[in-house]
Design a protein around this motif. Structure first.
Motif, short mmCIF file in Angstrom:
data_model
loop_
_atom_site.label_atom_id
_atom_site.label_comp_id
_atom_site.label_asym_id
_atom_site.label_seq_id
_atom_site.Cartn_x
_atom_site.Cartn_y
_atom_site.Cartn_z
N GLY A 136 0.78 -1.23 0.00
CA GLY A 136 0.00 0.00 0.00
C GLY A 136 0.81 1.28 0.00
N ASN A 137 2.14 1.16 -0.26
CA ASN A 137 3.02 2.33 -0.17
C ASN A 137 4.09 2.33 -1.25
N ARG A 138 3.69 2.07 -2.47
CA ARG A 138 4.67 1.90 -3.55
C ARG A 138 4.99 3.19 -4.29
N VAL A 139 4.74 4.31 -3.67
CA VAL A 139 5.15 5.62 -4.18
C VAL A 139 5.80 6.38 -3.03
N MET A 140 6.86 7.12 -3.34
CA MET A 140 7.39 8.09 -2.38
C MET A 140 7.67 9.38 -3.14
N THR A 141 7.54 10.50 -2.43
CA THR A 141 7.72 11.81 -3.05
C THR A 141 8.68 12.65 -2.21
N SER A 142 9.29 13.63 -2.90
CA SER A 142 10.20 14.55 -2.23
C SER A 142 10.21 15.89 -2.95
N ASP A 144 12.63 18.02 -2.52
CA ASP A 144 14.03 18.43 -2.65
C ASP A 144 15.00 17.29 -2.94
N GLY A 145 14.51 16.06 -3.08
CA GLY A 145 15.36 14.91 -3.33
C GLY A 145 16.03 14.37 -2.08
N ILE A 146 15.86 15.06 -0.97
CA ILE A 146 16.52 14.70 0.28
C ILE A 146 15.55 14.10 1.28
N ASN A 147 14.43 14.77 1.48
CA ASN A 147 13.41 14.33 2.44
C ASN A 147 12.26 13.66 1.68
N TRP A 148 12.02 12.39 2.00
CA TRP A 148 11.06 11.57 1.26
C TRP A 148 9.89 11.16 2.13
N THR A 149 8.70 11.09 1.52
CA THR A 149 7.48 10.70 2.20
C THR A 149 6.80 9.59 1.42
N LEU A 150 6.41 8.51 2.12
CA LEU A 150 5.65 7.44 1.48
C LEU A 150 4.25 7.92 1.15
N ARG A 151 3.71 7.42 0.04
CA ARG A 151 2.35 7.74 -0.36
C ARG A 151 1.55 6.46 -0.55
N THR A 152 0.27 6.55 -0.29
CA THR A 152 -0.62 5.40 -0.44
C THR A 152 -0.86 5.12 -1.91
N THR A 153 -0.75 3.85 -2.28
CA THR A 153 -1.04 3.44 -3.67
C THR A 153 -2.31 2.61 -3.69
N PRO A 154 -3.11 2.77 -4.74
CA PRO A 154 -4.41 2.09 -4.80
C PRO A 154 -4.33 0.60 -5.09
N ALA A 155 -3.16 0.11 -5.52
CA ALA A 155 -2.99 -1.32 -5.78
C ALA A 155 -1.51 -1.67 -5.62
N ASP A 156 -1.26 -2.86 -5.11
CA ASP A 156 0.12 -3.33 -4.96
C ASP A 156 0.61 -4.02 -6.23
N ASN A 157 0.44 -3.32 -7.35
CA ASN A 157 1.00 -3.81 -8.61
C ASN A 157 2.51 -3.61 -8.59
N ASN A 158 3.21 -4.30 -9.48
CA ASN A 158 4.66 -4.12 -9.60
C ASN A 158 4.91 -2.91 -10.50
N TRP A 159 5.01 -1.74 -9.88
CA TRP A 159 5.18 -0.49 -10.62
C TRP A 159 6.62 -0.38 -11.09
N LEU A 160 6.78 -0.19 -12.41
CA LEU A 160 8.10 -0.22 -13.03
C LEU A 160 8.60 1.12 -13.51
N SER A 161 7.69 2.02 -13.87
CA SER A 161 8.14 3.28 -14.47
C SER A 161 7.14 4.39 -14.18
N VAL A 162 7.67 5.61 -14.04
CA VAL A 162 6.83 6.77 -13.82
C VAL A 162 7.39 7.95 -14.62
N CYS A 163 6.49 8.80 -15.12
CA CYS A 163 6.92 10.01 -15.83
C CYS A 163 5.93 11.12 -15.53
N TYR A 164 6.29 12.32 -15.95
CA TYR A 164 5.45 13.50 -15.73
C TYR A 164 5.29 14.26 -17.03
N GLY A 165 4.06 14.69 -17.30
CA GLY A 165 3.81 15.52 -18.47
C GLY A 165 2.39 16.04 -18.46
N ALA A 166 2.18 17.20 -19.05
CA ALA A 166 0.84 17.80 -19.19
C ALA A 166 0.10 17.86 -17.86
#
Length: 194
Positions: A136-142, A144-166
């Motif tokens: 339930g915690n397969r995302v983390m955000t920061s 500044d790249g230094i301080n990280w926080t776990l985030r709740t994920t809606p499914a425990d899938n094997n997440w392989l890649s993430v990107c940002y756009g639009a």
């Protein structure tokens, strides 16, 4: 109006220059290179294997130099944003992130969970990493790249890649049933997609 011959040649020449013609280059070492990015005039690659040398850099993509890494973690992904290179790993004990202001000098950072972090990206002032493991915690955000926080994920899938756009973060997985995509407008709140 049909394209003239010289217009067709110019168009085709542009396509070839845009990633259709490739030249092999000598890597700085035969490490198991897993991720590469570009920022601040420098290409930076990270490796899954190697002894104290799991980063290489290049100003031109042609000539590569090994860099010293602070831990022989299995580095899987690297990105650039906010004046900082950030790499994530799927091994290590509480230190599965490293950062560098220049791609050369690296510092280990504390991670909130020893998940198998496989991908990291930067967008809207935020670093976002996704993992192959965790409950339930397969995302983390920061910010500044230094301080990280776990985030709740809606499914425990094997997440392989993430990107940002639009204005959207998008992650993909190689497990799950009809729900191998999740999206987030802020990197914090995630929604599964078909």
């Amino acid at each position: 109006m049909p394209l003239l011959t010289n217009q067709k040649s110019a168009l085709l020449g542009g396509l070839v220059a845009a990633g259709q013609s490739w030249t092999l280059r000598t890597s700085a070492a035969d490490n198991d290179w897993r991720g590469v990015c570009y920022g601040a005039g420098l290409f930076v690659a990270v490796a899954y294997a190697g002894v104290g040398n799991r980063v290489m850099t290049s100003p031109d993509g042609v000539n590569w130099t090994l860099r010293t890494t602070p831990a022989d973690n299995n580095w899987t992904s690297v990105c650039y944003g906010g004046g900082l290179f950030v790499a994530v790993a799927n091994s290590g004990a509480g230190n599965r992130v490293m950062t560098s202001p220049d791609g050369i000098n690296w510092t280990l950072r504390t991670t909130p969970a020893d998940n198998n972090w496989l991908s990291v990206c930067y967008g809207a002032g935020l670093f976002v990493a996704v993992a192959y493991s965790g409950t339930g915690n397969r995302v983390m955000t920061s910010p500044d790249g230094i301080n990280w926080t776990l985030r709740t994920t809606p499914a425990d899938n094997n997440w392989l890649s993430v990107c940002y756009g639009a204005g959207l973060f998008v992650a993909v997985a190689y497990s799950g049933t009809g729900n191998r995509v999740m999206t987030s407008p802020d990197g914090i709140n995630w929604t599964l997609r078909t």
